[in-house]
Design a protein around this motif. Structure first.
Motif, short mmCIF file in Angstrom:
data_model
loop_
_atom_site.label_atom_id
_atom_site.label_comp_id
_atom_site.label_asym_id
_atom_site.label_seq_id
_atom_site.Cartn_x
_atom_site.Cartn_y
_atom_site.Cartn_z
N GLU A 6 0.84 -1.20 -0.02
CA GLU A 6 0.20 0.00 -0.14
C GLU A 6 0.89 1.39 -0.14
OE1 GLU A 6 -2.97 0.11 3.00
OE2 GLU A 6 -3.24 -2.13 2.81
N ILE A 7 0.70 2.18 -0.78
CA ILE A 7 1.23 3.48 -0.90
C ILE A 7 0.39 4.41 0.05
CG2 ILE A 7 1.91 5.29 -2.28
CD1 ILE A 7 2.52 3.24 -4.53
N PRO A 8 0.94 4.99 1.07
CA PRO A 8 0.27 5.85 1.99
C PRO A 8 -0.15 7.26 1.12
CG PRO A 8 2.43 5.75 2.45
CD PRO A 8 2.21 4.66 1.56
N PRO A 9 -1.01 7.93 1.31
CA PRO A 9 -1.18 9.36 0.67
C PRO A 9 -0.25 10.48 0.86
CG PRO A 9 -2.99 8.96 2.18
CD PRO A 9 -2.10 7.45 2.42
N LEU A 10 -0.07 11.29 0.10
CA LEU A 10 1.00 12.41 0.28
C LEU A 10 0.25 13.35 0.98
CD1 LEU A 10 2.59 12.71 -3.36
CD2 LEU A 10 3.71 11.74 -1.26
N LEU A 11 0.94 14.05 2.00
CA LEU A 11 0.36 15.44 2.57
C LEU A 11 1.16 16.57 2.11
CD1 LEU A 11 -1.66 16.33 5.01
CD2 LEU A 11 0.48 15.96 6.36
N GLY A 71 -2.91 34.05 0.03
CA GLY A 71 -3.82 33.35 0.69
C GLY A 71 -3.23 32.63 1.82
N ASP A 72 -4.17 31.91 2.77
CA ASP A 72 -3.65 31.10 3.60
C ASP A 72 -3.16 29.83 3.24
OD1 ASP A 72 -4.42 32.85 5.42
OD2 ASP A 72 -6.45 31.92 5.81
N ASN A 73 -2.34 28.95 4.06
CA ASN A 73 -1.67 27.57 3.44
C ASN A 73 -2.98 26.63 3.45
OD1 ASN A 73 0.84 28.35 3.00
ND2 ASN A 73 1.59 27.57 4.98
N VAL A 74 -3.07 25.69 2.82
CA VAL A 74 -4.01 24.63 2.59
C VAL A 74 -3.37 23.56 2.72
CG1 VAL A 74 -6.06 23.75 1.09
CG2 VAL A 74 -5.34 26.37 1.01
N THR A 75 -4.05 22.42 3.24
CA THR A 75 -3.48 21.20 3.35
C THR A 75 -4.14 20.10 2.60
OG1 THR A 75 -2.28 21.64 5.45
CG2 THR A 75 -2.58 19.22 5.09
N LEU A 76 -3.61 19.50 1.68
CA LEU A 76 -4.40 18.57 0.73
C LEU A 76 -3.70 17.15 1.04
CD1 LEU A 76 -4.57 20.72 -2.40
CD2 LEU A 76 -6.59 20.53 -0.47
N THR A 77 -4.39 16.30 0.67
CA THR A 77 -3.92 14.66 0.61
C THR A 77 -4.43 13.88 -0.64
OG1 THR A 77 -5.89 13.93 1.67
CG2 THR A 77 -4.06 14.48 3.24
N GLY A 78 -3.38 13.00 -0.74
CA GLY A 78 -3.84 12.27 -1.90
C GLY A 78 -2.59 11.89 -2.62
N SER A 79 -2.54 11.48 -3.99
CA SER A 79 -1.19 11.14 -4.79
C SER A 79 -1.06 12.59 -5.39
CB SER A 79 -1.60 10.24 -5.87
OG SER A 79 -2.62 10.83 -6.85
N ALA A 80 0.19 12.75 -6.08
CA ALA A 80 0.67 13.95 -6.33
C ALA A 80 -0.30 14.33 -7.50
CB ALA A 80 2.14 13.94 -7.20
N GLU A 97 -3.60 13.85 -7.81
CA GLU A 97 -4.93 14.18 -7.06
C GLU A 97 -4.63 15.55 -6.51
OE1 GLU A 97 -6.55 9.60 -5.93
OE2 GLU A 97 -5.13 10.67 -4.50
N ILE A 98 -3.51 15.84 -5.66
CA ILE A 98 -3.31 17.03 -5.10
C ILE A 98 -3.34 18.11 -6.14
CG2 ILE A 98 -1.66 18.40 -3.77
CD1 ILE A 98 -0.80 15.71 -2.13
N TYR A 99 -2.66 17.74 -7.04
CA TYR A 99 -2.63 18.90 -8.13
C TYR A 99 -3.91 19.36 -8.65
CZ TYR A 99 -1.70 21.34 -12.73
OH TYR A 99 -1.70 22.22 -13.70
N ASN A 100 -4.73 18.12 -9.07
CA ASN A 100 -6.14 18.34 -9.42
C ASN A 100 -6.95 19.30 -8.29
OD1 ASN A 100 -5.54 17.18 -11.96
ND2 ASN A 100 -6.17 15.24 -11.27
N ALA A 102 -8.58 22.55 -9.08
CA ALA A 102 -9.89 23.11 -8.98
C ALA A 102 -10.33 24.11 -8.16
CB ALA A 102 -10.70 21.69 -8.14
N ILE A 103 -9.42 24.62 -6.98
CA ILE A 103 -9.81 25.54 -6.05
C ILE A 103 -9.29 26.69 -7.02
CG2 ILE A 103 -8.94 26.71 -3.98
CD1 ILE A 103 -8.63 23.72 -3.11
#
Length: 74
Positions: A31-36, A45-54, A56-59, A63-64
């Motif tokens: 299993e590959i754990p998600p990136l943070l 803007g404020d910092n935002v924290t996202l998780t997922g694959s690279a 998924e994070i880019y997408n 989207a934002i």
């Protein structure tokens, strides 16, 4: 003196688990754990924290803020 010996033993136990050991465990599990990722998506803007694959994070970032690449991207 007891405290310093105890601290040394506990410290040695924690040092035994290296990042390479963690990589071996991840590979063994299959299993590959998600990136943070944490960072700005919009200028000022404020910092935002996202998780997922690279990807998924880019997408999520695009989207934002569809202008991310022009404003903050590399």
């Amino acid at each position: 003196m007891k405290f310093s010996i105890y601290a040394l033993v506990v410290g040695a136990a924690f040092a035994a688990a290296t990042p390479l050991d963690m990589i071996d465990e991840i590979e063994a599990s299959g299993e590959i754990p998600p990136l943070l990722w944490t960072g700005q998506i919009e200028i000022g803007g404020d910092n935002v924290t996202l998780t997922g694959s690279a990807e998924e994070i880019y997408n999520q970032i695009v989207a934002i803020n569809p202008n991310y690449d022009d404003e903050l991207g590399v």
